[in-house]
Scaffold this active site. Structure first.
Site, mmCIF file in Angstrom:
data_model
loop_
_atom_site.group_PDB
_atom_site.id
_atom_site.type_symbol
_atom_site.label_atom_id
_atom_site.label_comp_id
_atom_site.label_asym_id
_atom_site.label_seq_id
_atom_site.Cartn_x
_atom_site.Cartn_y
_atom_site.Cartn_z
ATOM 1 N N LYS A 284 0.854 -1.186 0.000
ATOM 2 C CA LYS A 284 0.000 0.000 0.000
ATOM 3 C C LYS A 284 0.893 1.240 0.000
ATOM 4 C CE LYS A 284 -4.347 1.417 2.076
ATOM 5 N NZ LYS A 284 -5.521 0.962 2.806
ATOM 6 N N GLU A 367 -20.183 -5.283 9.113
ATOM 7 C CA GLU A 367 -21.067 -4.511 9.981
ATOM 8 C C GLU A 367 -22.120 -5.397 10.634
ATOM 9 O OE1 GLU A 367 -20.084 -3.675 6.905
ATOM 10 O OE2 GLU A 367 -19.003 -1.792 7.240
ATOM 11 N N ARG A 395 -25.702 -1.895 6.384
ATOM 12 C CA ARG A 395 -25.323 -3.302 6.205
ATOM 13 C C ARG A 395 -25.729 -4.183 7.398
ATOM 14 N NH1 ARG A 395 -20.711 -4.277 2.672
ATOM 15 N NH2 ARG A 395 -21.451 -3.418 0.712
HETATM 16 C C1 LIG Z 1 -19.090 -1.607 3.898
HETATM 17 C C2 LIG Z 1 -17.888 -0.733 4.070
HETATM 18 N N1 LIG Z 1 -17.315 -0.622 5.288
HETATM 19 C C3 LIG Z 1 -16.234 0.163 5.442
HETATM 20 C C4 LIG Z 1 -15.705 0.849 4.393
HETATM 21 C C5 LIG Z 1 -14.531 1.793 4.583
HETATM 22 N N2 LIG Z 1 -13.356 1.333 3.846
HETATM 23 C C6 LIG Z 1 -13.004 1.873 2.671
HETATM 24 S S1 LIG Z 1 -11.639 1.191 2.034
HETATM 25 C C7 LIG Z 1 -11.470 0.164 3.353
HETATM 26 C C8 LIG Z 1 -10.314 -0.785 3.422
HETATM 27 C C9 LIG Z 1 -10.278 -1.672 2.252
HETATM 28 O O1 LIG Z 1 -9.139 -2.487 2.331
HETATM 29 P P1 LIG Z 1 -8.710 -3.309 1.061
HETATM 30 O O2 LIG Z 1 -9.904 -3.883 0.415
HETATM 31 O O3 LIG Z 1 -7.666 -4.261 1.482
HETATM 32 O O4 LIG Z 1 -8.133 -2.222 0.084
HETATM 33 P P2 LIG Z 1 -6.779 -1.355 0.243
HETATM 34 O O5 LIG Z 1 -7.218 0.025 0.630
HETATM 35 O O6 LIG Z 1 -5.918 -2.019 1.259
HETATM 36 O O7 LIG Z 1 -6.175 -1.375 -1.108
HETATM 37 C C10 LIG Z 1 -12.488 0.362 4.274
HETATM 38 C C11 LIG Z 1 -12.625 -0.339 5.546
HETATM 39 C C12 LIG Z 1 -16.343 0.718 3.151
HETATM 40 N N3 LIG Z 1 -15.926 1.385 2.077
HETATM 41 N N4 LIG Z 1 -17.405 -0.086 3.020
#
Ligand SMILES: Cc1ncc(C[n+]2csc(CCOP(=O)(O)OP(=O)(O)O)c2C)c(N)n1
Length: 640
Positions: A284, A367, A395
């Site tokens: 990242k 969630e 959710r």
């Molecule tokens: C249902 C939901 N919960 C929380 C989030 C907030 N959120 C956005 S990106 C993220 C992390 C995603 O991690 P990953 O899929 O590994 O992608 P990365 O950013 O590491 O590339 C979160 C928790 C969201 N977008 N949707």
């Protein structure tokens, strides 16, 4: 191969990417990286995730044609590179800005965006649907889902895998594993993936992998036994591989920053039948030192100086006030827990997670699980606070009703980002929770207007028990006095507060505000003697007694809320007036049955008709002008 100067200015579509030689793709990736850094430095954005996906983006667009092939990006926050390569480079600087490009992929924005997203864990189910539609029509396109290890913690993603492994349509799933969600990733699958990368057989298998892959589509009988073994190990590295167990072909892990490798594997996999997961390992923030070192701070960046990048952290936010309050409540009572679905930073819980590690749970992007873990804790006498964004509690709605409310369990919902949220836009607007929560039996719904009230509500909610939702907006709030929880004054549950008395209650126009609109109402009411202002801080139980008293003799009531008017506070007021037999004109200000894109919330409040100026305009229309304005009261017209 010698460089031919900057490539990106000549790349305005995926067709332009395909015109490059494979050797030029590395350079294109680097140029993309620089552009993303510059764009985010101007107005902020999802920097670290987009940087980590640059090589994957280039490889996908080299191989696939997104005018008909479907690449489904999970969450869509890592797609700045994708947007630049698909004809939006000239507008990329407007991303997340009012009137600009959306921060996530959106079907209405581009034919190259396969899915409208923002919430996590939907890509696999949507891609499955697309693959099934393709097969039903025998259409000639490919379907690829790209999902992060964080998004894979969501139940939707796991349940979709279960179906994909069962139905086995041809599709590629790229698992982009950077070990991070927004904070460090959590969960058993995450642990499993870590073990996968350190197994010595993996190193050996990776060396042999290309040879093994080439043989994949040779008739099985032609496999030499050593190659067969290497293939099996690389493709299905262990008999207990959970993806294999779910019926998927598994390939990896592979270096996700090596464009050649990515092309090699992606190209071969798309010629295989059935679903294949390509597990890539990325970093990242890749290529930008600060973001690599601190991907948490640079997940969602504010504007910064690219020469001297410092991650800005807002200090006096509602989230921080909540985190402090939760810490103090947990100090005062060892039955208090806080549960977060992967939003430790956003919910202000970094300190809490350290101070009360034994009563802090990050369930991942799940969630529904957060809510029902709360129910389980409450059933055993604990006092859980489920800290959750308004938009993400959507959710967990069934769990709120089925697991918490039916048995009137003592679960407090600490709802952040209630109201319009700014750059995240339509997918993240917290404008539905009043409507979906106040219909739930046993549930209370409240909104403080300052952080001291927030503390008083949290304290009262934990003492009274039952399902209690307390919501607050995104943004800053003055810091309340630093006191232990034992010294906080509880807010009287269900009581509204009159903040401005009109000259006379007879013929008065009352404005009922909620959270941020309380201050708007006070501003609009300044110098208007006919106008009274009330803080309608409890939407349920509503202060019907006070409301009916005020309605007696009032010429009109205005409700103003940062929420959809359908089912919101204004609707609750109308219902209470109707039940109480009072007939008074009510003007409901709020969001009127529409989606709201990204923008500046304060400006949007005005545009949508519930900012201070807009409330003032409504007061003018109702004949409640400023003292001395000389305009006579007109016939009452309820326009909204
Ligand atoms: C249902 C939901 N919960 C929380 C989030 C907030 N959120 C956005 S990106 C993220 C992390 C995603 O991690 P990953 O899929 O590994 O992608 P990365 O950013 O590491 O590339 C979160 C928790 C969201 N977008 N949707």
């Amino acid at each position: 191969m010698k460089d031919v100067g900057p490539l990106l200015p000549g790349v305005n579509s995926p067709a332009d990417v395909k015109r490059l030689s494979q050797e030029q793709l590395k350079q294109l990736a680097e140029e993309l990286r620089s552009k993303i850094i510059r764009v985010c430095s101007i107005a902020g954005g999802h920097l670290a995730s987009s940087l980590g996906a640059v090589e994957l983006t280039v490889a996908l667009h080299y191989l696939y044609d997104t005018s008909h092939d479907r690449i489904v990006w999970d969450v869509g926050h890592q797609t700045y590179g994708h947007k630049i390569l698909t004809g939006r480079g000239d507008r990329i600087e407007t991303i997340r800005q009012p009137g600009g490009l959306a921060g996530f992929t959106a079907v209405s924005e581009s034919e190259h965006d396969a899915l409208t997203v923002g919430h996590a864990s939907t890509s696999l189910a949507a891609a499955l649907g697309m693959a099934l539609a393709r097969d039903a029509r025998q259409a000639p396109y490919d379907v690829v889902a790209v999902i992060g290890d964080g998004a894979l913690t969501g139940g939707m993603a796991l349940a979709a895998l279960n179906q994909i492994g069962h139905l086995k349509p041809q599709m590629t799933i790229v698992l982009n594993d950077n070990e991070m969600s927004i904070s460090e990733n959590v969960g058993a699958i995450n642990h499993y993936m870590r073990t996968l990368q350190v197994q010595p057989w993996f190193q050996r298998a990776e060396d042999r992998s290309k040879q093994a892959l080439t043989r994949m589509w040779e008739p099985l009988g032609e496999f030499a036994s050593r190659a067969k073994k290497a293939t099996r190990r690389f493709f299905d590295p262990a008999s207990n591989n959970p993806f294999h167990a779910m019926g998927l072909r598994y390939v990896g892990p592979v270096d996700g920053h090596d464009v050649d490798q990515l092309l090699y594997y992606l190209d071969h996999i798309r010629q295989l039948d059935g679903p294949t997961m390509l597990h890539i390992v990325t970093r990242k923030g890749k290529g930008y030192k600060v973001a690599e070192t601190d991907p948490i701070a640079w997940h969602g960046a504010s504007s910064f100086d690219p020469e001297n990048p410092i991650a800005k952290a807002a200090s006096h936010t509602w989230s921080k006030a909540f985190g402090d309050a939760a810490g103090k409540l947990a100090e005062a009572d060892d039955r208090v827990w806080v549960i977060t679905p992967a939003m430790r930073e956003g919910s202000g819980l970094v300190e809490y997670s350290k101070q009360h590690a034994d009563r802090y749970i990050d369930v991942g992007i799940a969630e529904d699980v957060a809510v029902t873990v709360g129910a389980g804790l409450a059933l055993r006498g604990e006092k859980p606070i489920v800290a959750i964004y308004s938009t993400f509690l959507q959710r967990g709605y069934d769990q709120v009703i089925h697991d918490v409310a039916l048995e009137n369990l003592d679960v407090v919902f600490a709802i952040d980002r209630a109201g319009l949220v700014g750059g995240d836009g339509a997918t993240h607007q917290g404008i539905f929770d009043l409507a979906y929560l106040r219909t739930v039996p046993n549930m209370s719904v409240a909104m403080p207007r300052d952080a001291e009230q927030m503390r008083g509500m949290l304290k009262a909610a934990l003492r009274i028990g039952g399902p209690k939702a307390i919501r607050w907006p995104r943004g800053s709030v003055p810091v309340p006095e630093d006191l232990p929880a034992t010294e906080w004054r509880e807010v009287e549950w269900g009581a509204w507060e009159v903040l401005k008395e009109p000259g006379s209650r007879d013929g008065a126009v009352w404005v009922v505000g909620l959270g941020p609109t309380v201050a708007y109402a006070l501003r609009a009411a300044e110098g208007r003697p006919k106008v009274g202002v009330v803080d309608g801080r409890f939407v349920k139980p509503l202060d019907a007694k006070l409301l009916l008293d005020l309605a007696e003799g009032a010429s009109a009531i205005i409700t103003a809320e940062d929420h959809t008017v359908l089912g919101g506070m204004g609707s609750a007021v109308l219902e209470a007036l109707s039940e109480g037999g009072r007939s008074v004109p009510v003007v409901r200000l709020g969001v009127h049955d529409t989606t709201v894109p990204h923008g500046d919330p304060a400006a949007q409040h005005e545009e949508l008709g519930y900012g201070p100026t807009a409330i003032g305009r409504t007061l003018d229309e109702l004949g409640a002008e400023s003292a001395g304005s000389g305009r006579a009261a007109e016939t009452l017209e309820v326009t909204r």
